[in-house]
Design a protein around this motif. Structure first.
Motif, short mmCIF file in Angstrom:
data_model
loop_
_atom_site.label_atom_id
_atom_site.label_comp_id
_atom_site.label_asym_id
_atom_site.label_seq_id
_atom_site.Cartn_x
_atom_site.Cartn_y
_atom_site.Cartn_z
N ALA A 31 0.84 -1.21 0.00
CA ALA A 31 0.00 0.00 0.00
C ALA A 31 0.87 1.26 0.00
N GLU A 32 1.99 1.22 0.75
CA GLU A 32 2.90 2.37 0.78
C GLU A 32 3.51 2.61 -0.60
N VAL A 33 3.89 1.52 -1.24
CA VAL A 33 4.49 1.65 -2.57
C VAL A 33 3.48 2.27 -3.54
N ASN A 34 2.26 1.78 -3.52
CA ASN A 34 1.26 2.31 -4.45
C ASN A 34 0.82 3.72 -4.11
N ASN A 35 0.95 4.12 -2.85
CA ASN A 35 0.72 5.52 -2.51
C ASN A 35 1.73 6.42 -3.20
N ARG A 36 2.97 5.91 -3.32
CA ARG A 36 4.00 6.68 -4.02
C ARG A 36 3.78 6.67 -5.53
N LEU A 37 3.02 5.69 -6.00
CA LEU A 37 2.75 5.55 -7.44
C LEU A 37 1.31 5.93 -7.77
N HIS A 38 0.75 6.87 -7.02
CA HIS A 38 -0.68 7.17 -7.16
C HIS A 38 -1.01 7.96 -8.42
N ILE A 39 -0.01 8.57 -9.05
CA ILE A 39 -0.27 9.38 -10.24
C ILE A 39 -0.47 8.46 -11.44
N PRO A 40 -1.54 8.65 -12.24
CA PRO A 40 -1.83 7.72 -13.33
C PRO A 40 -0.70 7.54 -14.33
N ARG A 41 -0.02 8.64 -14.70
CA ARG A 41 1.04 8.55 -15.69
C ARG A 41 2.28 9.26 -15.15
#
Length: 439
Positions: free
Chosen positions: A199-209
């Motif tokens: 979840a932490e990793v995907n929070n850092r990758l939250h921007i679509p592009r």
């Protein structure tokens, strides 16, 4: 061959007509623990954008340089390199192809499952990663970059490379070693090597592009945010700073800029020196009696700077040179490169604005007193800018100090202390500040 000159064969393939969804495994090489991420990305990503994705997915903070490489199969040692725009690597990779990463798409260097790409990151590029294409699928509507799986915590940025990381793992595994005095130099002794939170990793990758990822603002953005404003001298200082001037810097500047640090490294020597003796001796070396009661010991602060620069380390009460330190002690050009690459600048927020303004003022040759007034005059405008105040201004600062502190410790900048007197900047300080702004 053409006219007796060997023409380099490109290792890149034709771009896909229709972008696909790539599943890519990123693995950290040469470590005893498993550290990897599986990311889903679009195949039309350029490598400059993929760099930002790798940094966020792994947990790095993008403090250091990076580069990509792809190996060929035609003959041993066949390699194509992809580097950041403006990187010195574009000039120094003699005999190899070096291409700006933003001009290379992912689907040019990864075509079929099993294809690999190398990514190096760190102070000396010591952190090697292998990217492996695991699968290629139809790109779904509304696709977003995500991390699908992973294992292990990203190594601390303070670890120069796998060897130092393995030392840290040894310390963490031994209560006895953790109690030794030298381990206090490792602020990451609370590090959990096995920790991974998707979840932490995907929070850092939250921007679509990733082309929407906002990088730390540069000098041009700083000037734009402060204009029009109550900083009327900003344009004049910017012009005098000459940050677009990329003229070669003479050897004499390299020698003068590195004199203080090389003298300290010579004091340490091949055999190392007792830490207490080092601090006492360096305090004496840097003593400035004309400052009277404001003079403070600098040995411990300078050690923190040298350690941040990767030149020294502390072991069992001794301060010793690293391999990089040994090279920099002998070669003024290597020391210059170390200083330019390593002087810290805050990653964002108001602190970054202040430090960029300080560097502009130093590059422009402003006196310490005029520099202070210039930066102080811009503070209100900085505080009124949402762009300059957002980001990393609340982040924890490195223990080796701010831009201003480090420039002073290495002997570049002076200070204005009212009745206690004034010390001017060193003649080479403007060259250094300009080089830092250009990096």
């Amino acid at each position: 061959m053409r006219g007796g000159i060997q023409i380099a064969r490109s290792l890149r393939s034709k771009r896909r007509a229709v972008p696909a969804q790539y599943a890519i495994r990123i693995s950290v090489d040469n470590v005893s623990t498993q550290i990897w991420r599986r990311i889903l990305v679009a195949s039309d990503l350029n490598l400059g954008d993929l760099h930002s994705v790798v940094q966020r997915a792994m947990g790095w903070s993008d403090r250091h340089s990076h580069a990509w490489s792809k190996s060929g199969t035609r003959f041993p040692g066949e390699v194509e390199e992809y580097v950041a725009s403006g990187s010195n690597a574009e000039q120094r990779l003699a005999g190899r192809v070096a291409i700006v990463e933003s001009a290379v798409r992912l689907d040019e260097v990864m075509v079929s499952p099993g294809d690999e790409l190398r990514y190096r990151y760190g102070r000396f590029g010591n952190w090697s990663h292998t990217l492996t294409l695991e699968s290629s699928e139809v790109l779904p509507d509304g696709f977003q970059i995500v991390c699908a799986a992973g294992r292990g915590a990203c190594p601390p940025e303070e670890c120069v490379g796998p060897d130092e990381y393995e030392q840290l793992l040894g310390v963490l595994a031994s209560e006895k070693l953790r109690s030794h005095e030298w381990t206090l130099e490792w602020p990451q002794t609370e590090f959990e090597p096995t920790r991974f939170e998707i979840a932490e990793v995907n929070n850092r990758l939250h921007i679509p592009r990733p082309d929407e990822i906002v990088a730390p603002y540069d000098t041009a953005m700083l000037v734009e945010c402060l204009e029009p404003s109550r900083v009327p001298e900003l344009r004049a200082v910017l012009a005098r700073a000459g940050i677009d001037d990329e003229s070669a810097i003479g050897e004499l500047v390299h020698v003068e800029a590195g004199q203080r640090l090389q003298a300290v490294l010579t004091l340490i020597g091949v055999e190392g020196v007792d830490a207490d003796d080092f601090f006492t001796t360096v305090d004496a070396m840097l003593d400035e009696p004309e400052l009277g009661p404001v003079n403070l010991p600098k040995g411990r602060s300078l050690f923190a700077v040298l350690k941040r620069f990767g030149l020294v380390r502390k072991h069992k009460g001794q301060i010793v040179l690293t391999k990089r330190g040994q090279s920099a002690q002998r070669d003024a050009s290597i020391m210059w490169s170390v200083i330019v690459d390593s002087v810290p600048v805050a990653p964002g927020g108001s602190q970054r604005a202040v430090e960029l303004l300080v560097l502009l003022a130093v590059a422009a040759g402003l006196s310490p007193a005029d520099r202070h007034r210039f930066v102080a005059g811009a503070l209100e405008s900085i505080r009124s800018s949402s762009i300059l105040m957002s980001g990393a201004q609340t982040s924890k600062r490195d223990t080796s100090g701010s831009t201003v502190e480090v420039l002073g410790l290495i002997g570049a900048t002076g200070y204005e202390l009212g009745k206690f007197g004034t010390k001017e900047d060193s003649p080479w300080a403007a060259h250094l500040a300009r080089a830092i702004l250009q990096r």
